[in-house]
Design an enzyme around this catalytic site. Structure first.
Site, PDB file in Angstrom:
ATOM      1  N   GLY A  59      -7.346   3.291  14.429  1.00 45.04           N
ATOM      2  CA  GLY A  59      -6.837   3.220  13.060  1.00 45.04           C
ATOM      3  C   GLY A  59      -5.503   3.917  12.932  1.00 45.04           C
ATOM      4  N   GLU A  60      -4.707   3.456  11.970  1.00 45.82           N
ATOM      5  CA  GLU A  60      -3.405   4.073  11.725  1.00 45.82           C
ATOM      6  C   GLU A  60      -3.090   3.985  10.251  1.00 45.82           C
ATOM      7  OE1 GLU A  60       1.094   4.118  13.627  1.00 45.82           O
ATOM      8  OE2 GLU A  60      -0.262   2.461  14.059  1.00 45.82           O
ATOM      9  N   THR A  62      -0.715   6.033   6.796  1.00 37.09           N
ATOM     10  CA  THR A  62       0.611   6.536   6.469  1.00 37.09           C
ATOM     11  C   THR A  62       0.818   7.952   6.993  1.00 37.09           C
ATOM     12  OG1 THR A  62       0.528   5.222   4.446  1.00 37.09           O
ATOM     13  CG2 THR A  62       2.242   6.911   4.590  1.00 37.09           C
ATOM     14  N   SER A  64      -1.527   9.674   9.182  1.00 37.29           N
ATOM     15  CA  SER A  64      -2.281  10.054  10.375  1.00 37.29           C
ATOM     16  C   SER A  64      -2.695   8.825  11.170  1.00 37.29           C
ATOM     17  CB  SER A  64      -3.523  10.860   9.975  1.00 37.29           C
ATOM     18  OG  SER A  64      -4.335  10.098   9.097  1.00 37.29           O
ATOM     19  N   ASP A 171      -9.128   8.753  -3.286  1.00 35.97           N
ATOM     20  CA  ASP A 171      -8.883   7.519  -2.533  1.00 35.97           C
ATOM     21  C   ASP A 171     -10.202   6.884  -2.109  1.00 35.97           C
ATOM     22  OD1 ASP A 171      -7.281   5.543  -1.491  1.00 35.97           O
ATOM     23  OD2 ASP A 171      -6.907   6.572   0.409  1.00 35.97           O
TER      24      ASP A 171
END
Length: 533
Positions: A59-60, A62, A64, A171
């Site tokens: 996963g990527e 903003t 981390s 979030d």
């Protein structure tokens, strides 16, 4: 007559060699990129190599990136670990606050915990248990109604847990609530945007709020908030002595949190980068002020001469009057993912509570009941607010906004829709080929014009937003394109008789007024969950 096709369509197992070569090339490029990222991570934090075998980048986001690793246990078996690598520019207090949320509130009640934390210079890596999970979009329309009840129940268990500590996640969305369908396991993850309530038990979140306020104030030249008695969090330091005291307090609170970090050669986590961050922020603010001074000087002069008692006369026109120019910018947090932001976030209400998480949970429930995901998608806050109006009603939205000190103007009155009728229509016989986001019944492609009179004006808010993809740190698979949910006929159990309790709970979650919106604790005892344990 149609033009003859230059190439015949591919049939059966016919494959184009060029396509295969392109796919192999793209795959090799991706693998080489992941391999390079893993090598760079090991170089940046070399102590990881002695503890973990990093297998993949999963996963990527903003702020981390997340890697899948394994740790060799004493019994001889391997344990899967998720390594979250925070970007070096992340604020030290923000990193420490996220760690404190994980250590204090995490580890139980469906909230992700932390196992280890590593640091070298300005690189921080948080090691957490890895939960294998399904993509929400892949399983959305194959879930039985009972699975939906269990999913929402466990989400409220997690939210109740963090809200008891005064943590506002900010979030909440499916990609941050991991779900292992086979094992019936859940985990609320990613506290990178979390903030605290007034009485939060997470000490460092108080300083995160203060830092956010300072940044907003510097951006808006400390205009403050109009029409409200006070800010949500403690005020920013007024002089150097107070600022030094704050830094000392942050270090003391961080030490008391008992977060064990393997350090590099340069000492503590909260030290040098904070000063650099503040200096860079001041420099950026100064440059911005210089660049805009000449352009806006005439506007400011006319705005200063504008009496405060005058009312706006530019609504619905193609100009901005001096009254609107004289209004100060709101200072309020607006973090989160588009489509999941609550009305009070979209209208920049400064007093934001745990109720914003409950609204996001309501949007998730709306997707589950309607079979549409993402349900809302908007390119800006104004369009998002207009989309909410098409479901909840314009008059109801305006009345709710007044309750938290906002004034909204709408050029067209839109009635509130019945949630059961809406969901059943969207989940109907044609759900085998669903849309990505809702297009409400009777909507012709344009939302009602809406504007927040304290901030900006917009005579029209067209419903032509760009698609937004999930910014998930825990995404699975390599496909970057959008996929449609499967047909609900794969598991129709319970969907032929959805009880009224489901839509009653949905209505309470999507209450436009945060003061009366249902809490996580109250949701858990709602009749909808009477048979769920």
């Amino acid at each position: 007559m149609e033009e003859p096709m230059a190439f015949s369509p591919l049939r059966g197992c016919d494959r184009c060699p060029a396509d295969d070569s392109l796919k192999k090339y793209e795959q090799s490029v991706k693998l080489s990129g992941i391999k390079r990222d893993i090598e760079e991570l090991c170089e940046a934090v070399p102590q990881l190599v002695s503890v973990f075998k990093i297998k993949d980048k999963i996963g990527e986001g903003t702020f981390s990136s997340v890697y899948l690793a394994t740790a060799q246990l004493q019994e001889g078996r391997e344990e899967k670990i998720a390594l979250k690598h925070l970007i070096p520019t992340s604020h030290p207090v923000r990193i420490a606050a996220e760690l404190q949320c994980l250590t204090v509130a995490g580890g139980q009640d469906n909230v992700m915990g932390v196992k280890y934390c590593f640091r070298k210079n300005d690189h921080v890596v948080i090691a957490m248990p890895y939960l294998e999970h399904e993509s929400f979009l892949d399983i959305l329309n194959s879930l039985s109604f009972q699975e939906v009840r269990e999913y929402m129940f466990n989400l409220f268990v997690a939210l109740k847990r963090i809200h008891q500590f005064g943590i506002v996640h900010r979030d909440v969305k499916p990609s941050n609530f991991l779900y292992n369908r086979r094992l019936k396991k859940y985990a609320l993850v990613d506290f990178g945007l979390a903030q605290g309530t007034r009485d939060t038990k997470i000490e460092l979140l108080k300083f995160v709020q203060s830092e956010a306020q300072q940044e907003d104030c510097s951006r808006n030249k400390c205009h403050g908030v109009i029409g409200h008695k006070g800010p949500l969090s403690r005020p920013a330091p007024k002089n150097v002595d107070q600022h030094i005291t704050t830094k000392t307090s942050v270090k003391r609170s961080y030490a008391n949190a008992q977060i064990h970090i393997k350090q590099g050669k340069d000492g503590k986590l909260i030290k040098q980068s904070k000063t650099v961050d503040i200096m860079s922020r001041k420099l950026a603010t100064k440059k911005m002020a210089v660049s805009t001074k000449a352009v806006n000087s005439s506007m400011r002069d006319s705005a200063r001469s504008c009496p405060a008692a005058l009312t706006c006369d530019c609504y619905g026109t193609d100009r901005v009057c001096s009254v609107c120019l004289s209004r100060r910018q709101q200072v309020a947090p607006r973090a989160g993912t588009p489509g999941f932001r609550a009305p009070e976030v979209l209208t920049k209400c400064p007093d934001q509570t745990t109720a914003i998480d409950m609204w996001s949970a309501g949007v998730i429930f709306l997707s589950l009941l309607s079979g549409r995901y993402p349900f809302y998608k908007a390119s800006d806050d104004l369009t998002a607010l207009a989309q909410i109006m098409t479901i909840r009603g314009s008059r109801e939205t305006i009345q709710a906004a007044k309750a938290f000190g906002k004034s909204i103007l709408c050029s067209k009155e839109v009635p509130a829709q019945d949630l059961r009728t809406l969901c059943e229509r969207l989940r109907g016989p044609d759900s085998a080929n669903p849309k990505s986001a809702v297009d409400p019944p009777g909507n012709t492609g344009h939302h009602p014009a809406a504007s927040e009179s304290t901030d900006h004006k917009a005579p029209h808010a067209p419903a032509s937003p760009a698609q937004h993809s999930e910014d998930s740190l825990y995404k699975r698979g390599s496909g970057g394109g959008r996929r449609h949910p499967r047909d609900r006929t794969a598991n129709p159990e319970g969907w032929d008789s959805v009880p009224d309790d489901a839509y009653d709970l949905l209505d309470k979650l999507l209450d436009l007024n945060p003061a009366s919106r249902i809490t996580a604790e109250a949701a858990l005892v709602h009749p909808f969950f009477k048979d769920v344990c």
